[in-house]
Design a protein around this motif. Structure first.
Motif: not given
Length: 118
Positions: A21-26, A28, A33-34
């Motif tokens: 999740q952290e990597k997906l949110e990074q 750019q 949309e997660l």
């Protein structure tokens, strides 16, 4: 930049889930949309994914002019989840926990339609 909707089946305390999740949110370069779905909140999700989390799906509903809603999934049973009877959900392969954000981004690009790639 293309809009991409991902669904992550996760559970509290799962370090692999949190790391993904952290990597997906990074990422750019993609308009991500997660949606994170806690498998402990629904028996069917828990039974389907308790030994498999994190499980990631690409929601292709946007390509078809609609978005798959949680309400629609509330009526599906375990077999529906495992067999992915929802035509807009595409399972993505399990990503290595050691993959960098850049490697994850490159792997995701492979699963996007040509018109969604940069």
């Amino acid at each position: 930049m293309s809009h991409v909707r991902l669904i992550l089946y996760s559970k509290p305390g799962c370090h692999l889930c949190e790391g993904l999740q952290e990597k997906l949110e990074q990422i750019q370069s993609l308009d991500l949309e997660l949606e994170v779905r806690d498998i402990t909140t629904r028996q069917d999700w828990f039974q389907a994914y308790q030994y498999e989390v994190p499980v990631l799906f690409l929601d292709r509903g946007l390509e078809q002019g609609r978005v798959e809603g949680t309400e629609e999934h509330s009526t599906c049973n375990i077999q529906d989840l495992k067999s992915l009877s929802s035509p807009s959900l595409t399972p993505l392969p399990r990503f290595s926990p050691r993959a960098t954000v850049q490697q994850l981004e490159q792997m995701l690009q492979k699963y996007l339609p040509n018109d969604r790639r940069e």
